[in-house]
Design a protein around this motif. Structure first.
Motif, short mmCIF file in Angstrom:
data_model
loop_
_atom_site.label_atom_id
_atom_site.label_comp_id
_atom_site.label_asym_id
_atom_site.label_seq_id
_atom_site.Cartn_x
_atom_site.Cartn_y
_atom_site.Cartn_z
N ARG A 39 0.83 -1.21 0.00
CA ARG A 39 0.00 0.00 0.00
C ARG A 39 0.86 1.25 0.00
O ARG A 39 0.47 2.29 -0.52
CB ARG A 39 -0.92 0.01 1.23
N ASP A 40 2.03 1.13 0.63
CA ASP A 40 2.88 2.30 0.81
C ASP A 40 4.33 1.84 0.69
O ASP A 40 4.80 1.03 1.50
CB ASP A 40 2.62 2.90 2.19
N THR B 129 -3.17 1.97 -3.36
CA THR B 129 -1.99 2.50 -2.67
C THR B 129 -2.28 3.87 -2.08
O THR B 129 -3.26 4.55 -2.44
CB THR B 129 -0.81 2.61 -3.64
N ARG B 130 -1.42 4.29 -1.19
CA ARG B 130 -1.57 5.61 -0.54
C ARG B 130 -0.61 6.60 -1.19
O ARG B 130 0.46 6.26 -1.62
CB ARG B 130 -1.26 5.52 0.94
#
Length: 451
Positions: free
Chosen positions: A377-378, A450-451
């Protein structure tokens, strides 16, 4: 190889499956298995006429693809000559398969005990180690998979163990190296290697060296994430085993027979274990077969003392004929070399390029036709795209990624927050690039989370 749609036949196959087949590792009422009509080379297709490029090689075992004509012919010829025979006899296909395997195993692993698959190969390797040493314990890594039978699943380090973990199987787990998610706060491969070896030796000492029969490792872990060990690690484990009189077992069920660009992954590291388990790629999964390659010292333990183990189908002639044909095909058609070349020249560079384009890609790693793409995600925090052992809604991002790949005609190998690139070892460059292009598009779906 042009698929012919036949939806009615597919519906019948699906109905019979749902009425009578009990599937492994599944909640039976929550699955919807694809009805497969046929397969050839690197592709398979369903009854609707949809064709898929198989980037999973079945379960990472069709190392020479589906329906290789020489192996199919060898099975047919063996069936006409001798379909089966008891394992206590010398049979040509069995003898020849053992000879060809022993020629390719590292060191003096010249005796071959045949099993039906990888899990029972591990079962027997552990039994041999315990009888050879007279010790009870086995050390194995977290983030590992060694099979679904009782001892093998207890040795396994991933969540598939939990439901069957007896807690009394004489198994102790430890952390193996994995720099991207280091348990040792390492900042380099050298640190990761040194600290992982120190951790393993401390575990041996605190468990009591005189109680430890074996250390078992996947040479390169497969389903758990294809974490290639850092230089020096396996050699260091070999030294610890020699120091404390412990049997070193390498599990090459998934990594063996060309998958890593060598006949066995151990060859990449110049290490010889005392026992080596194999299955899958030995005959591309055409007929179930596995085995244990045994060192001279351990074989001698049972020179005048009976080995207390066996299987009705040990060295089954059909399976061994398939192994003979598969090994000869791999040697004569340069399959191992193909895996090494395309891994270095195509897969590695293309995956690293994908990592530059997609924020969901945290790391790529691998060798030969054995690669993992870890999704996050990050990138900064390395938070996995889905939680460890996620299911249901928590696993939605990976499910969406997989669905996108399948919609594009690519069948992916997905586990937890990773997709593995593990096509047949004899795949062509054009096919490989076709699959990587679909993977590129599917990763855009993962990017949305994703962030």
């Amino acid at each position: 190889m042009t698929p012919q749609p036949n939806p009615e036949a597919g519906a019948a196959v699906k109905a019979a499956d749902r009425d009578h087949v009990f599937h492994s590792w599944s909640a039976q009422e929550l699955i919807d298995p694809l009805a497969v009509a046929g397969a050839q080379g690197s592709y398979f297709w369903d009854y609707e006429g949809r064709r898929y490029l198989d980037f999973s090689s079945g379960l990472v075992y069709t190392n020479i693809g589906y329906q290789h004509p020489r192996v199919v012919a060898a099975i047919q010829e063996q069936a006409a000559r001798m379909t089966t025979f008891a394992p206590a006899f010398a049979v040509e296909a069995r003898s020849e398969a053992a000879r060809l395997i022993a020629e390719r195993t590292p060191g003096d692993l010249d005796k071959i005990f045949f099993t039906n698959g990888g899990a029972d190969a591990v079962e027997h390797a552990i039994r041999m180690a315990r009888l050879h040493t007279g010790r009870p314990k086995v050390l194995s890594a977290y983030r590992s998979y060694h099979g679904g039978t009782q001892q093998a699943v207890n040795i396994t380090g991933d969540p598939r163990r939990w439901a069957s973990d007896s807690g009394t199987a004489g198994v102790v787990h430890f952390w193996a190296p994995y720099l991207y998610r280091s348990r040792f706060y390492a900042e380099s491969e050298e640190q990761e290697c040194a600290r992982a070896l120190e951790h393993l030796e401390t575990t041996i000492r605190f468990e009591g060296p005189s109680t430890v029969a074996a250390i078992i490792l996947e040479t390169i872990p497969g389903t758990a994430g294809i974490m290639v060990p850092p230089p020096g690690y396996l050699a260091g484990v070999r030294e610890l085993c020699d120091k404390y009189g412990i049997v070193f077992v390498l599990d090459e069920v998934m990594a063996g027979f060309g998958r890593t660009g060598e006949w066995f992954a151990a060859d990449l590291f110049g290490v010889t274990p005392d026992l080596l388990t194999f299955a899958k790629g030995v005959n591309s999964g055409y007929v179930p077969l596995g085995g244990v390659a045994i060192s001279g010292a351990i074989a001698q333990t049972f020179g005048e003392r009976p080995y207390p183990g066996g299987l009705t189908y040990s060295g089954h002639p059909l399976a061994c004929a398939a192994a003979v044909a598969t090994i000869n095909v791999m040697a004569e058609e340069g399959v191992v070399e193909n895996a090494a070349r395309l891994g270095a020249d195509v897969v590695g560079p293309e995956l690293r390029a994908l990592a530059e384009r997609h924020p969901s890609v945290g790391e790529v790693r691998g060798t030969g036709m054995f690669w993992a793409v870890e999704l996050v995600r990050d990138r900064e925090t390395r938070e996995p795209l889905v939680p460890y052992n996620a299911a249901g809604e928590a696993n939605a991002p990976m499910a969406a990624f997989a669905a996108a790949a399948k919609d594009g005609g690519l069948w992916p190998f997905v586990n937890m927050n990773r997709t593995h690139v593990v096509p047949p070892c004899n795949i062509g460059e054009a096919e490989l690039k076709e699959g990587l292009a679909v993977l590129d598009a599917a990763l855009s779906v993962a990017d949305e989370y994703t962030r």
